[in-house]
Design an enzyme around this catalytic site. Structure first.
Site, short mmCIF file in Angstrom:
data_model
loop_
_atom_site.label_atom_id
_atom_site.label_comp_id
_atom_site.label_asym_id
_atom_site.label_seq_id
_atom_site.Cartn_x
_atom_site.Cartn_y
_atom_site.Cartn_z
N HIS A 1 -65.23 27.80 98.54
CA HIS A 1 -64.35 27.17 97.53
C HIS A 1 -63.08 26.60 98.17
O HIS A 1 -62.05 26.49 97.51
CB HIS A 1 -63.93 28.18 96.44
CG HIS A 1 -65.07 29.00 95.92
ND1 HIS A 1 -65.82 28.61 94.84
CD2 HIS A 1 -65.60 30.16 96.36
CE1 HIS A 1 -66.76 29.52 94.63
NE2 HIS A 1 -66.65 30.47 95.54
N LYS B 1 -47.97 7.02 111.80
CA LYS B 1 -49.29 7.42 111.30
C LYS B 1 -50.41 7.34 112.33
O LYS B 1 -50.41 6.51 113.22
CB LYS B 1 -49.67 6.52 110.12
CG LYS B 1 -48.84 6.78 108.88
CD LYS B 1 -49.27 8.04 108.17
CE LYS B 1 -50.57 7.78 107.49
NZ LYS B 1 -50.81 8.58 106.33
N GLU C 1 -63.47 8.57 107.58
CA GLU C 1 -63.38 8.08 106.20
C GLU C 1 -64.43 7.00 105.93
O GLU C 1 -65.08 6.98 104.88
CB GLU C 1 -61.98 7.51 105.94
CG GLU C 1 -60.92 8.59 105.91
CD GLU C 1 -59.52 7.99 105.89
OE1 GLU C 1 -58.79 8.25 104.93
OE2 GLU C 1 -59.15 7.27 106.83
N SER D 1 -50.99 2.79 111.11
CA SER D 1 -50.66 2.14 109.85
C SER D 1 -49.88 0.86 110.15
O SER D 1 -49.12 0.81 111.11
CB SER D 1 -49.81 3.09 109.00
OG SER D 1 -49.02 2.37 108.08
#
Ligand code: ARG
Length: 463
Positions: A154, A281, A288, A275
């Site tokens: 979980h 970043k 992804e 970024s």
């Protein structure tokens, strides 16, 4: 002029030509189309349907067309599909003999052959790519054997495990993916050529001979099924969808692990992007995009499943659309399988953070329950006792290590001094020696087994 112009009194509308053309998609099947045509022509000449000399002329033309296509010298723009484009070219080069190439054959059995030849090659390559990825996973797991991280259920701290144990979970997913693909290969590896448009042919063809030439151990049994069957592509897409699902789950682990909240791993600069606005970043874009590309492969599977649903026998032009789905899925899976081993091989582990977080959340609670079970307490009661202990700790803002032996003994007199050994992180992980558990010896056995599996190889024909 099209090959069927004699039967028509009107030219095909320009938009229809464009709409029905598949050359932009199926052009890549040319090597398979040509190999299939050569085998077909050899058979036609062997059974005496065409003269040997004619066969030689056609084969020579086909071989030259192949060379020209390899060099990018032939432009098939505006043609209907790869089969017609090659046949027209054969006729242009081999003259009268070329007109005999399409004897006892239809594009319907021809395309099924091309796709099966294509899939045989692709499945073999994908199997190799998976094995290569498994090898990298295994090496990484062996190298980082001592590292402990929290195991989750979980997404809550559950029980600590070896990092290698977590990573090797993916080894076994990939192992199942290989088994599924090998099994799919068996159904791909059946010769469809020689069934004509749908009914077979009255000409004395020899399908067994073509099967031998093209290395197919089996021949399809029903001509109508043969030209309208795409089960083998759907099966393949199912296999790839599952494979992508596994990569997507691994991607999700990497995305979480590399986020500041976890800070378990650092993905190397070569496999991240920055970024355009925020200078600090570093984002896990490969992971992804793999997640998102998984959705595209699911789309490919569903597209073909939906195309096939309620399609009447036998061939329908709808089937032409199967190739976009097939080719996209193949392209995606190969790109991901080439990237992942490179990315995983270069990941840096943050041992300290993993360890710190593995010690959170009363990780040894189950170990304490098992401790009591070893002393004869029924598990359900032991569970309740340790639950009480946790409640006490939460109230006092303490962890198990902070308690004195007398605190334990307030809950059960069975607790003795050796309890402090049982709540150590290493102890908790090392002791899970049941088959398939994360324990030290168990992990060593798992690594050995994984290595043996890899050594079995991935030849689909041998399996
Ligand atoms: N390009 C077609 C396909 O991919 C080949 C078969 C065409 N057959 C036909 N009867 N129009 O399915």
């Amino acid at each position: 002029m099209s090959l069927w112009a004699e039967r028509f009194s009107e030219e095909t509308d320009e938009l229809v030509k464009d709409f029905t053309s598949s050359i932009d998609v199926d052009r890549k099947l040319y090597p398979h189309d040509i190999i299939g045509s050569i085998a077909h022509v050899k058979m036609l000449s062997k059974v005496g349907i065409i003269e040997e000399k004619e066969a030689q002329k056609i084969i020579l033309a086909l071989e030259e067309i192949k060379k020209d296509l390899d060099k990018g010298k032939l432009d098939f723009t505006g043609k209907e599909d790869i089969h017609m484009a090659i046949e027209e070219e054969v006729i242009r080069r081999a003259g009268e003999a070329g007109k005999k190439l399409h004897t006892a054959r239809s594009r319907n059995d021809q395309i099924a052959l091309d796709e099966r030849l294509f899939l045989r090659e692709e499945i073999s390559e994908i199997l190799h790519l998976i094995s290569n990825f498994q090898r990298v996973i295994l090496e990484f797991a062996e190298k980082n054997r001592q590292v402990i991280l929290p195991g989750y259920t979980h997404l809550q701290y559950a029980q600590p495990v070896f990092f290698s144990h977590h990573l090797l979970a993916y080894f076994w997913m990939l192992q199942r993916d290989k088994l599924r693909l090998k099994d799919c290969y068996v159904r791909v590896n059946v010769l469809p050529l020689g069934v004509g448009a749908l009914a077979g042919t009255s000409l004395p063809i020899d399908r067994a001979y073509v099967a031998r030439l093209l290395n197919f151990p089996l021949i399809t049994k029903n001509s109508m099924d043969t030209v309208s069957d795409r089960d083998y592509i759907i099966e393949f897409l199912c296999c790839v969808a599952l494979l992508m699902m596994h990569l997507s789950r691994l991607s999700e682990d990497l995305i979480l692990w590399s986020s500041p909240a976890f800070s378990f791993v650092e993905i190397s600069d070569a496999f991240t992007t920055g970024s355009s606005l925020m200078p600090q970043k570093k984002n896990p874009d490969v992971a992804e995009l793999t997640r998102a590309k998984t959705a595209r492969v699911y789309g490919d599977l569903f597209s073909l499943l939906t195309t096939m649903k309620a399609l009447p026998l036998s061939y329908n032009r709808d089937l032409q659309e199967d190739k976009s789905s097939l080719f996209e899925a193949v392209k995606i899976i190969k790109r991901c399988l080439k990237l992942y081993p490179r990315m995983i091989g270069k990941i840096k582990l943050n041992h300290e953070n993993m360890r710190k977080q593995a010690q959170q959340g009363f990780f040894a609670a189950t170990d304490l329950a098992d401790y009591l079970v070893e002393k004869g307490v029924p598990f359900r009661e032991a569970h309740g006792m340790v639950g009480k202990l946790v409640k006490h700790c939460l109230k006092e803002n303490k962890c198990f290590e902070d308690l004195a032996l007398k605190d334990y003994q307030k809950i059960s007199s069975l607790f003795e001094a050796d309890v402090f050994q049982r709540i150590k992180l290493e102890e908790s992980v090392f002791n899970k020696e049941s088959t398939g558990g994360t324990g030290k010896k168990s992990l060593a056995r798992q690594i050995k087994l994984a290595r043996e599996k890899l050594e079995e190889g991935e030849n689909p024909i041998a399996s």
